[in-house]
Design a protein around this motif. Sequence first.
Motif, PDB file in Angstrom:
ATOM      1  N   GLY A  59       0.813  -1.219   0.000  1.00 12.63           N
ATOM      2  CA  GLY A  59       0.000   0.000   0.000  1.00 12.63           C
ATOM      3  C   GLY A  59       0.838   1.257   0.000  1.00 12.63           C
ATOM      4  N   ASN A  60       1.770   1.331   0.940  1.00 16.92           N
ATOM      5  CA  ASN A  60       2.584   2.546   1.091  1.00 16.92           C
ATOM      6  C   ASN A  60       3.988   2.407   0.517  1.00 16.92           C
ATOM      7  OD1 ASN A  60       0.488   3.840   2.398  1.00 16.92           O
ATOM      8  ND2 ASN A  60       1.234   3.398   4.438  1.00 16.92           N
ATOM      9  N   ASP A  61       4.273   1.288  -0.132  1.00 15.70           N
ATOM     10  CA  ASP A  61       5.589   1.062  -0.752  1.00 15.70           C
ATOM     11  C   ASP A  61       6.742   1.329   0.212  1.00 15.70           C
ATOM     12  OD1 ASP A  61       4.589   0.233  -3.263  1.00 15.70           O
ATOM     13  OD2 ASP A  61       4.290   2.323  -3.847  1.00 15.70           O
ATOM     14  N   ASP A  85      -4.063   2.056   4.677  1.00 14.47           N
ATOM     15  CA  ASP A  85      -2.807   2.687   4.289  1.00 14.47           C
ATOM     16  C   ASP A  85      -3.112   3.921   3.455  1.00 14.47           C
ATOM     17  OD1 ASP A  85      -3.001   1.935   1.418  1.00 14.47           O
ATOM     18  OD2 ASP A  85      -2.625  -0.094   2.140  1.00 14.47           O
ATOM     19  N   GLY A  87      -2.023   4.268   0.302  1.00 13.31           N
ATOM     20  CA  GLY A  87      -1.764   3.899  -1.089  1.00 13.31           C
ATOM     21  C   GLY A  87      -2.961   4.117  -1.989  1.00 13.31           C
ATOM     22  N   LYS A  88      -2.798   3.697  -3.246  1.00 13.37           N
ATOM     23  CA  LYS A  88      -3.812   3.906  -4.285  1.00 13.37           C
ATOM     24  C   LYS A  88      -4.907   2.849  -4.284  1.00 13.37           C
ATOM     25  CE  LYS A  88      -0.079   5.493  -7.194  1.00 13.37           C
ATOM     26  NZ  LYS A  88       0.741   5.128  -8.325  1.00 13.37           N
TER      27      LYS A  88
END
Length: 115
Positions: A59-61, A85, A87-88
């Motif tokens: 999600g947040n790399d 998270d 993320g996208k």
Amino acid sequence: MREGFTIINKLAIPSDFEALGQVEMLVDSVCNELGVNEEFYGNVLIAVTEAVNNAIEHGNDQDHSAEVNVAVGNNPMEFCFNVKDQGKGFDFVNLPDPTAPENLMKENGRGIFLM
């Protein structure tokens, strides 16, 4: 949080695997407070830590400046954890089946299935 649930605890952590200990302590605390049967505790711990691992990694790399938020809700009959998270998002409907013969030997791809 799911409708009909009251938030009883929450936690925000950086996207850093070092912060997983805080999540484990939250799960311990909530399961103890709610009297979760020892038989089910391990399942809750695996599901929540897997969700947070996925939020950090996918999600947040692993961006340490991004947060993972964990909320715990309950109602008179059940409880739930919500992991979010920054993320996208992803297409969870079209994930490969980890139990399909061609996926059995893969080292990843089982997180959503476990949860």
